[in-house]
Each structure stands twice: as C-alpha cells, then as structure tokens.
Scaffold this motif. Sequence first.
Motif, PDB file in Angstrom:
ATOM      1  N   GLY A 155     -41.844 -24.103  -5.978  1.00 44.56           N
ATOM      2  CA  GLY A 155     -41.841 -23.667  -4.602  1.00 44.56           C
ATOM      3  C   GLY A 155     -41.626 -24.901  -3.516  1.00 44.56           C
ATOM      4  O   GLY A 155     -42.437 -25.884  -3.413  1.00 44.56           O
ATOM      5  N   ARG A 196     -37.353 -38.852   3.512  1.00 47.54           N
ATOM      6  CA  ARG A 196     -38.097 -38.615   4.741  1.00 47.54           C
ATOM      7  C   ARG A 196     -38.170 -40.059   5.686  1.00 47.54           C
ATOM      8  O   ARG A 196     -38.556 -39.833   6.961  1.00 47.54           O
ATOM      9  CB  ARG A 196     -39.851 -38.428   4.233  1.00 47.54           C
ATOM     10  N   GLU A 231     -34.218 -34.779  -7.593  1.00 50.13           N
ATOM     11  CA  GLU A 231     -35.152 -33.668  -7.807  1.00 50.13           C
ATOM     12  C   GLU A 231     -34.715 -33.208  -9.354  1.00 50.13           C
ATOM     13  O   GLU A 231     -34.549 -32.046  -9.520  1.00 50.13           O
ATOM     14  CB  GLU A 231     -34.748 -32.624  -6.699  1.00 50.13           C
ATOM     15  N   PHE A 273     -48.027 -28.765  -9.243  1.00 53.17           N
ATOM     16  CA  PHE A 273     -49.285 -28.527  -8.613  1.00 53.17           C
ATOM     17  C   PHE A 273     -50.402 -28.307  -9.730  1.00 53.17           C
ATOM     18  O   PHE A 273     -51.702 -28.411  -9.449  1.00 53.17           O
ATOM     19  CB  PHE A 273     -49.208 -27.593  -7.599  1.00 53.17           C
ATOM     20  N   GLN A 305     -43.871 -22.332 -10.587  1.00 51.99           N
ATOM     21  CA  GLN A 305     -43.781 -23.596 -10.798  1.00 51.99           C
ATOM     22  C   GLN A 305     -42.943 -24.106  -9.683  1.00 51.99           C
ATOM     23  O   GLN A 305     -43.559 -25.317  -9.056  1.00 51.99           O
ATOM     24  CB  GLN A 305     -43.283 -24.012 -12.237  1.00 51.99           C
ATOM     25  N   LYS A 309     -38.935 -41.641  -3.856  1.00 47.31           N
ATOM     26  CA  LYS A 309     -37.787 -41.496  -4.653  1.00 47.31           C
ATOM     27  C   LYS A 309     -36.415 -41.344  -4.069  1.00 47.31           C
ATOM     28  O   LYS A 309     -35.677 -42.173  -4.648  1.00 47.31           O
ATOM     29  CB  LYS A 309     -38.149 -40.385  -5.674  1.00 47.31           C
TER      30      LYS A 309
HETATM   31  C1  LIG Z   1     -45.908 -30.158  -6.866  1.00 46.97           C
HETATM   32  C2  LIG Z   1     -44.601 -29.283  -6.876  1.00 46.97           C
HETATM   33  C3  LIG Z   1     -43.539 -29.658  -5.864  1.00 46.97           C
HETATM   34  N1  LIG Z   1     -42.321 -28.946  -5.725  1.00 46.97           N
HETATM   35  C4  LIG Z   1     -41.448 -28.985  -5.116  1.00 46.97           C
HETATM   36  C5  LIG Z   1     -41.849 -29.624  -3.480  1.00 46.97           C
HETATM   37  C6  LIG Z   1     -40.550 -30.318  -3.228  1.00 46.97           C
HETATM   38  O1  LIG Z   1     -39.665 -29.367  -2.676  1.00 46.97           O
HETATM   39  C7  LIG Z   1     -40.167 -30.858  -4.375  1.00 46.97           C
HETATM   40  C8  LIG Z   1     -40.618 -32.311  -4.464  1.00 46.97           C
HETATM   41  O2  LIG Z   1     -39.887 -33.010  -3.500  1.00 46.97           O
HETATM   42  P1  LIG Z   1     -40.095 -34.769  -3.453  1.00 46.97           P
HETATM   43  O3  LIG Z   1     -38.786 -35.181  -2.830  1.00 46.97           O
HETATM   44  O4  LIG Z   1     -40.755 -35.314  -4.516  1.00 46.97           O
HETATM   45  O5  LIG Z   1     -41.334 -34.704  -2.020  1.00 46.97           O
HETATM   46  O6  LIG Z   1     -40.681 -30.102  -5.603  1.00 46.97           O
HETATM   47  C9  LIG Z   1     -42.565 -27.780  -6.529  1.00 46.97           C
HETATM   48  O7  LIG Z   1     -41.525 -26.811  -6.500  1.00 46.97           O
HETATM   49  N2  LIG Z   1     -43.664 -27.114  -7.395  1.00 46.97           N
HETATM   50  C10 LIG Z   1     -44.680 -27.968  -7.647  1.00 46.97           C
HETATM   51  O8  LIG Z   1     -45.692 -27.919  -8.502  1.00 46.97           O
END
Ligand SMILES: Cc1cn([C@H]2C[C@H](O)[C@@H](COP(=O)(O)O)O2)c(=O)[nH]c1=O
Length: 218
Positions: free
Chosen positions: A173, A52, A89, A121, A171, A17
């Motif tokens: 992290g 990345r 983000e 998550f 939520q 993304k």
């Molecule tokens: C699943 C999940 C992710 N995050 C955070 C972790 C990363 O800093 C971003 C996602 O970044 P990406 O560019 O898509 O890799 O989100 C979170 O804070 N909480 C979650 O449950």
Amino acid sequence: MRMAELVFHTGPMDSGKSTLALQMDHAQSAHDRQGVRYAIHDRSGGARITSRIGLSVEAVEVAGSLDLYQDVVSQLSRGGRIDYLICDEAQFYRPEQIDQLARVVDDLGIDVYCFGILADFRTELFPGSKRLVELADRVVEPPVSPLCWCGRPATHNARIVDGQMVREGDQVGVGDIGGGSEIHYEVLCRRHHRQGITGEISRATLSEQTLPFDGTKS
Ligand SMILES: Cc1cn([C@H]2C[C@H](O)[C@@H](COP(=O)(O)O)O2)c(=O)[nH]c1=O
Ligand SMILES: Nc1ncnc2c1ncn2[C@@H]1O[C@H](COP(=O)(O)OP(=O)(O)O)[C@@H](O)[C@H]1O
C-alpha cells in the motif's frame, strides 16, 4: 583485492534510506564509478528514487518480470560499464530478484546496495527483505532512527486508514508518513505498535486528562 558485496540497508519508514541511497550513488559516481539505479513503487509514482529531504533522481523501474541479472548482463554486453547497483524499495522485489542480485555480486563482481523496510504494517517480513537478510553480506541500520511519539526509537510501521490504525489488509500500500491522505503511515516503538496507540490517540488521551474532572468549563 576487495570482494564485491551485497549490502542491505534497512530501517523503518522515514529513517533516511532513500537519502542514503542517493548519497551513496553520488559518492560512488564522483570517482568515475558507473552505477545503475533501480526502484519500484516510489512514492512519487514514477521510476525514481525520492528522498524526503528533497532529492530525487531517475531510476530503472523493477517490473515483477524483470530478471535483474540478465538486465545487467545485457547492459554490459552492449559495451556499458557497471561498478555498482543502487536498489531502492527493495522490500517490493521478488525473492528470485534478490537471488539474481546475489549472482550479480558473485559472478560479475559488481557491488549491490539495497535499501528497504524489513517488515510491513502487520510486523510481517516482506518476502524480498526476508531473502535479503538470508543472502546479504551485511545488513546495516541507518545512523539516524526516527522517533515514536513517546521519544523511543521507532522500529515499527503502522498503517493508518481513515484515522484508524489497521492490522489487516494488502501487504503493499504505497504511501507516505504523516496525515492528509486516506492511507498513510506512522512509525512507532514496538510497545505502542502492539498497543495500537498512535500519536493522535496519545494527544487525545492527554487532552481528556487535562479537562476539569466533570468535563465542564469553569
Ligand atoms: C509499512 C508498509 C509500507 N508500505 C509502503 C509505503 C511506502 O510507499 C513504502 C516505504 O517507503 P519508505 O521510503 O521506507 O518510506 O512502503 C507498504 O506498502 N506496506 C507496508 O506495510
Ligand atoms: N525538512 C527536513 N530537514 C531535515 N531532515 C529532514 C527533513 N525532512 C525529512 N528529513 C529527514 O529525512 C529522512 C527521511 O528520508 P528518506 O530518505 O525519505 O527516508 P526513508 O527512505 O527511510 O523513508 C529522515 O531522517 C528525516 O528526518
């Protein structure tokens, strides 16, 4: 005449993304279109969009109190030109800020391209992503899907804390995929997310199965 639009590019972590966000910014700016990049909680720790694949550019930090519509209006009223916004983000934006972005599209005729994960998550929608699905003109999945360790497309984000997949916690992290840090993430297919089987567990199970049946070396 083409109407401006609000587009939500969404996929799991590591689906390209931020790379796409930077590519779109590059493609648009090549034809003298002026853009503003917004980001929040980037992994780099700064006000940036970081891919990345190695690219990283500066962005405006989206504080919780920032009114995105007013921010754009004030830049325009200072004589700036804005053709598009890149918002990375976007799952972390407040729902009100997504409404402000929709107003930027409708009232100012500016294209808004948002990028972010849909669910956390625990498989629950981020409030900002939920609002984007509700308001976007288009919801688009990136062309390359990351894979679960089993080879299926990875659709879900697992949080790993001290080596264990967790289902409870805040939520937000900020973190990366891959081991090494206390909190990190792994992308899994739904089946293995539901069963809690990470790549590490699958490898451990596989090596146990290949040991001699009494567990002793011959
Ligand atoms: C699943 C999940 C992710 N995050 C955070 C972790 C990363 O800093 C971003 C996602 O970044 P990406 O560019 O898509 O890799 O989100 C979170 O804070 N909480 C979650 O449950
Ligand atoms: N060394 C590499 N060579 C080629 N592609 C890579 C490399 N490292 C990461 N990628 C690709 O970069 C993409 C992740 O990019 P990124 O924009 O950071 O993802 P997201 O913002 O969705 O988390 C993935 O498609 C991954 O396969």
